[in-house]
Design a protein around this motif. Structure first.
Motif, PDB file in Angstrom:
ATOM      1  N   GLY A  33      15.459  17.616   1.324  1.00 44.31           N
ATOM      2  CA  GLY A  33      15.025  18.979   1.089  1.00 44.31           C
ATOM      3  C   GLY A  33      14.332  19.569   2.308  1.00 44.31           C
ATOM      4  N   THR A  34      14.026  20.833   2.220  1.00 45.36           N
ATOM      5  CA  THR A  34      13.347  21.534   3.299  1.00 45.36           C
ATOM      6  C   THR A  34      12.218  22.360   2.710  1.00 45.36           C
ATOM      7  OG1 THR A  34      14.848  23.413   3.106  1.00 45.36           O
ATOM      8  CG2 THR A  34      15.437  21.722   4.714  1.00 45.36           C
ATOM      9  N   THR A  35      11.351  22.822   3.573  1.00 41.95           N
ATOM     10  CA  THR A  35      10.270  23.703   3.141  1.00 41.95           C
ATOM     11  C   THR A  35      10.838  25.104   2.983  1.00 41.95           C
ATOM     12  OG1 THR A  35       8.695  22.365   4.373  1.00 41.95           O
ATOM     13  CG2 THR A  35       7.983  24.570   3.722  1.00 41.95           C
ATOM     14  N   PRO A  36      10.617  25.747   1.834  1.00 36.95           N
ATOM     15  CA  PRO A  36      11.168  27.083   1.623  1.00 36.95           C
ATOM     16  C   PRO A  36      10.598  28.098   2.623  1.00 36.95           C
ATOM     17  CG  PRO A  36      10.186  26.231  -0.399  1.00 36.95           C
ATOM     18  CD  PRO A  36       9.884  25.270   0.684  1.00 36.95           C
ATOM     19  N   LYS A  37      11.388  29.097   2.927  1.00 34.48           N
ATOM     20  CA  LYS A  37      10.964  30.135   3.866  1.00 34.48           C
ATOM     21  C   LYS A  37       9.746  30.888   3.331  1.00 34.48           C
ATOM     22  CE  LYS A  37      12.515  34.205   6.312  1.00 34.48           C
ATOM     23  NZ  LYS A  37      13.491  35.253   6.430  1.00 34.48           N
ATOM     24  N   THR A  38       9.643  30.988   2.022  1.00 33.89           N
ATOM     25  CA  THR A  38       8.527  31.717   1.437  1.00 33.89           C
ATOM     26  C   THR A  38       7.195  31.020   1.688  1.00 33.89           C
ATOM     27  OG1 THR A  38       8.899  30.607  -0.667  1.00 33.89           O
ATOM     28  CG2 THR A  38       9.913  32.761  -0.368  1.00 33.89           C
ATOM     29  N   VAL A  39       7.225  29.761   2.013  1.00 29.88           N
ATOM     30  CA  VAL A  39       6.001  29.020   2.309  1.00 29.88           C
ATOM     31  C   VAL A  39       5.729  28.976   3.803  1.00 29.88           C
ATOM     32  CG1 VAL A  39       4.889  26.759   2.155  1.00 29.88           C
ATOM     33  CG2 VAL A  39       6.240  27.604   0.248  1.00 29.88           C
ATOM     34  N   SER A  40       6.782  28.868   4.600  1.00 33.59           N
ATOM     35  CA  SER A  40       6.605  28.641   6.030  1.00 33.59           C
ATOM     36  C   SER A  40       6.604  29.908   6.876  1.00 33.59           C
ATOM     37  CB  SER A  40       7.704  27.706   6.534  1.00 33.59           C
ATOM     38  OG  SER A  40       8.975  28.283   6.331  1.00 33.59           O
ATOM     39  N   SER A  41       7.010  31.041   6.332  1.00 36.22           N
ATOM     40  CA  SER A  41       7.149  32.258   7.125  1.00 36.22           C
ATOM     41  C   SER A  41       5.941  33.173   6.965  1.00 36.22           C
ATOM     42  CB  SER A  41       8.418  33.008   6.712  1.00 36.22           C
ATOM     43  OG  SER A  41       8.447  34.274   7.322  1.00 36.22           O
ATOM     44  N   GLU A  42       5.269  33.457   8.078  1.00 37.60           N
ATOM     45  CA  GLU A  42       4.132  34.378   8.053  1.00 37.60           C
ATOM     46  C   GLU A  42       4.609  35.799   7.728  1.00 37.60           C
ATOM     47  OE1 GLU A  42       0.253  35.438   8.054  1.00 37.60           O
ATOM     48  OE2 GLU A  42       0.968  33.397   8.362  1.00 37.60           O
ATOM     49  N   GLU A  43       5.804  36.141   8.194  1.00 36.81           N
ATOM     50  CA  GLU A  43       6.361  37.472   7.926  1.00 36.81           C
ATOM     51  C   GLU A  43       6.534  37.695   6.429  1.00 36.81           C
ATOM     52  OE1 GLU A  43      10.586  39.784   8.668  1.00 36.81           O
ATOM     53  OE2 GLU A  43       9.997  38.184  10.022  1.00 36.81           O
ATOM     54  N   TRP A  44       7.010  36.666   5.734  1.00 32.64           N
ATOM     55  CA  TRP A  44       7.198  36.782   4.284  1.00 32.64           C
ATOM     56  C   TRP A  44       5.868  37.042   3.597  1.00 32.64           C
ATOM     57  CZ3 TRP A  44       5.534  34.566  -0.215  1.00 32.64           C
ATOM     58  CH2 TRP A  44       6.280  34.835  -1.355  1.00 32.64           C
ATOM     59  N   TRP A  45       4.824  36.340   3.996  1.00 31.55           N
ATOM     60  CA  TRP A  45       3.502  36.532   3.387  1.00 31.55           C
ATOM     61  C   TRP A  45       3.003  37.958   3.617  1.00 31.55           C
ATOM     62  CZ3 TRP A  45       1.598  33.555  -0.158  1.00 31.55           C
ATOM     63  CH2 TRP A  45       1.937  32.206  -0.193  1.00 31.55           C
ATOM     64  N   GLU A  46       3.202  38.475   4.819  1.00 34.10           N
ATOM     65  CA  GLU A  46       2.757  39.835   5.123  1.00 34.10           C
ATOM     66  C   GLU A  46       3.487  40.870   4.256  1.00 34.10           C
ATOM     67  OE1 GLU A  46       3.366  40.244   9.298  1.00 34.10           O
ATOM     68  OE2 GLU A  46       1.736  38.863   9.788  1.00 34.10           O
TER      69      GLU A  46
END
Length: 81
Positions: A33-46
């Motif tokens: 598995g991989t870490t989801p983009k929603t957890v690893s992406s600062e842009e998504w959080w913003e």
């Protein structure tokens, strides 16, 4: 006092096993598995934060969704109350 050392060592041992298991499963990804983009992406959080702040309010003054993370709360002293 004889039983206490067994209990304390068992509790500490269980914490150690839990920590090692967490590192192996979550960080080392032993099951794949991989870490989801929603957890690893600062842009998504913003973007998510912008959406949460843009929700329309139907009553009361505007508020932020998570006041603790924004540190915008006011602590009043007892003399002001």
């Amino acid at each position: 006092m004889g039983r206490a050392k067994y209990i304390i060592s068992a509790v500490l041992g269980s914490f150690a096993v839990a920590y090692v298991s967490d590192v192996l499963v979550a960080d080392k990804k032993i099951f794949g598995g991989t870490t989801p983009k929603t957890v690893s992406s600062e842009e998504w959080w913003e973007e998510t934060d912008k959406k949460c702040q843009a929700w329309p309010r139907t009553a009361g003054p505007p508020v932020v969704m998570n006041p603790i993370s924004r540190q915008n709360f006011i602590v009043k002293s007892k003399t002001e109350a």
